[in-house]
Motif scaffolding. Structure first.
Motif, short mmCIF file in Angstrom:
data_model
loop_
_atom_site.label_atom_id
_atom_site.label_comp_id
_atom_site.label_asym_id
_atom_site.label_seq_id
_atom_site.Cartn_x
_atom_site.Cartn_y
_atom_site.Cartn_z
N HIS A 199 1.93 -0.97 3.09
CA HIS A 199 2.15 -0.12 1.91
C HIS A 199 2.91 1.09 2.46
O HIS A 199 2.35 1.93 3.16
CB HIS A 199 0.82 0.31 1.29
N GLU A 221 1.88 4.83 3.10
CA GLU A 221 0.56 5.15 3.66
C GLU A 221 0.74 5.48 5.15
O GLU A 221 0.84 4.59 5.99
CB GLU A 221 -0.39 3.96 3.44
N ARG A 264 4.09 0.69 -2.62
CA ARG A 264 2.97 -0.24 -2.77
C ARG A 264 3.40 -1.58 -3.38
O ARG A 264 2.93 -2.64 -2.99
CB ARG A 264 1.90 0.41 -3.63
N HIS A 286 -3.84 1.10 6.95
CA HIS A 286 -3.54 1.56 5.59
C HIS A 286 -4.23 2.90 5.37
O HIS A 286 -4.84 3.46 6.28
CB HIS A 286 -4.10 0.56 4.56
N CYS A 287 -4.18 3.38 4.12
CA CYS A 287 -5.07 4.46 3.71
C CYS A 287 -5.33 4.31 2.22
O CYS A 287 -4.64 3.54 1.54
CB CYS A 287 -4.49 5.83 4.03
N ASP A 320 -7.15 -2.93 -1.17
CA ASP A 320 -6.58 -1.97 -0.24
C ASP A 320 -5.14 -1.66 -0.59
O ASP A 320 -4.50 -2.42 -1.27
CB ASP A 320 -6.63 -2.52 1.18
ZN ZN Z 1 -2.63 0.04 1.58
#
Ligand code: ZN
Length: 351
Positions: free
Chosen positions: A41, A44, A93, A147-148, A351
């Motif tokens: 993503h 992130e 994303r 990720h975050c 996620d």
């Molecule tokens: Zn992510």
């Protein structure tokens, strides 16, 4: 250490995407191998800066002959998402051309064999990228996808087949919570890294030494030097603990004692109304059933213009949104419940 440039053909003539891959060879063929990627993503970034802070530690280890297993590092795994802006706002994303989440629709192979990958020559650039990331990571003993969340704790998704073997990794990385999952019907990168080992002989699966996780390094805005340095130390401790890097100076660390939550316990808390969110809770807060989580101001200045949202069960707050505008039905937060959620959507990787 070697730097290589990967190239992914775009969907129009004259468009090619590039991303660098760094490789440490390792001196011991029998040692575990590792693969780290960040920013699938593409916006992130806590993992990107953690890997950036990790590199000098690995370079030092290499100079001193302490890299045992081969190590592949992809610090910005998604050049397609990295380049996507829509009206000035970064969109990392979803692929804007297909509306596909960059962390979905990975091929879930029946066995860890790259020959089973689908032909994606005409499948679109994002599918070619996904095939390539699977090729780079398949067969590696340790696969970390960094990720975050929007705003959140530092937590890990881990497949049940790897738990509790991976408790040492959660401790090494300083994770604050672990989410255990079983099923992947959507094709996450993590699913593509672990599902091929579910129906192969134990001598191939090697769950005792396999590490696969989606690492959620807190929130989108948690990108700064001190966190990057401590997350790099956590990644380094993991690589030392699992024998990819040698370093006798790394101190012993405490066993993992954080919460381990099955995914079906997560309440996503859809907002009943559209409006402005006033949160009563933040990530890490413990809540009891019936506690107010948030108030939605859906009709400001009007009587009855506020709607309150209450905890359906006791647990702790794992994440919440970073923006304060919401539509009806969108998720307000993730509540990690003490028991099973009654929300039918719980149980999928988010996620
Ligand atoms: Zn992510």
């Amino acid at each position: 250490m070697q730097k290589m440039i990967e190239r992914i053909a775009g969907d129009a003539e004259g468009t090619v995407y590039e991303f660098p891959v760094f490789r440490f060879e390792g001196k011991d063929r029998a040692a575990p191998s590792g693969y780290l990627q960040a920013a699938l993503h593409a916006g992130e970034l806590p993992g990107v800066v953690a890997i950036d802070a990790l590199m000098p530690m690995l370079a030092k280890a290499e100079a001193e002959g302490r890299i045992r297993g081969p190590l592949t590092i992809v610090p910005w795994a998604n050049p397609i998402g990295r380049a996507q802006y829509h009206f000035g706002e970064h969109q990392g994303r979803f692929n804007l051309g297909t509306r596909t989440n960059f962390n979905r629709s990975f091929p879930l192979l029946a066995a860890p064999d790259a020959k089973l990958l689908p032909d994606v020559s005409l499948g679109g650039a994002d599918r070619r990228l996904k095939n390539r990331l699977v090729q780079l990571s398949l067969g590696q003993d340790i696969v970390l996808d960094l990720h975050c969340d929007d705003e959140g704790l530092a937590y890990l998704y881990i497949h049940t087949s790897l738990w509790p073997h991976m408790a040492d990794c959660a401790a090494a990385m300083g994770a604050e919570a672990v989410l255990l999952w079983n099923e992947d019907n959507t094709g996450t990168f993590e699913g593509a890294a672990i599902m091929p080992y579910q129906n192969v002989p134990a001598s191939v699966a090697r769950f005792d030494r396999r590490v696969v996780t989606t690492v959620e390094y807190r929130g989108m805005l948690d990108v700064h030097g001190a966190l990057a340095a401590s997350d790099a130390e956590g990644l380094y401790r993991l690589l030392v603990t699992r024998g990819v890097v040698e370093d006798s100076s790394v101190p012993k660390f405490e066993k993992f004692s954080g919460p381990v939550v099955p995914l079906e316990n997560i309440d996503m808390m859809p907002s009943p109304r559209a409006g402005a969110i006033l949160y009563d809770v933040k990530p890490g807060d413990r809540v009891k059933k019936g506690d107010r989580l948030a108030t939605i101001v859906h009709a400001p200045c009007e009587a009855g213009g506020r709607t309150e949202v209450f905890a359906p069960q006791s647990g702790f707050i794992l994440t919440r949104r970073s923006r304060r505008i919401i539509r009806a039905g969108e998720d307000l937060l993730k509540l990690a419940g003490d028991g099973r959620s009654s929300d039918a959507r719980s149980g999928t990787l988010e996620d």
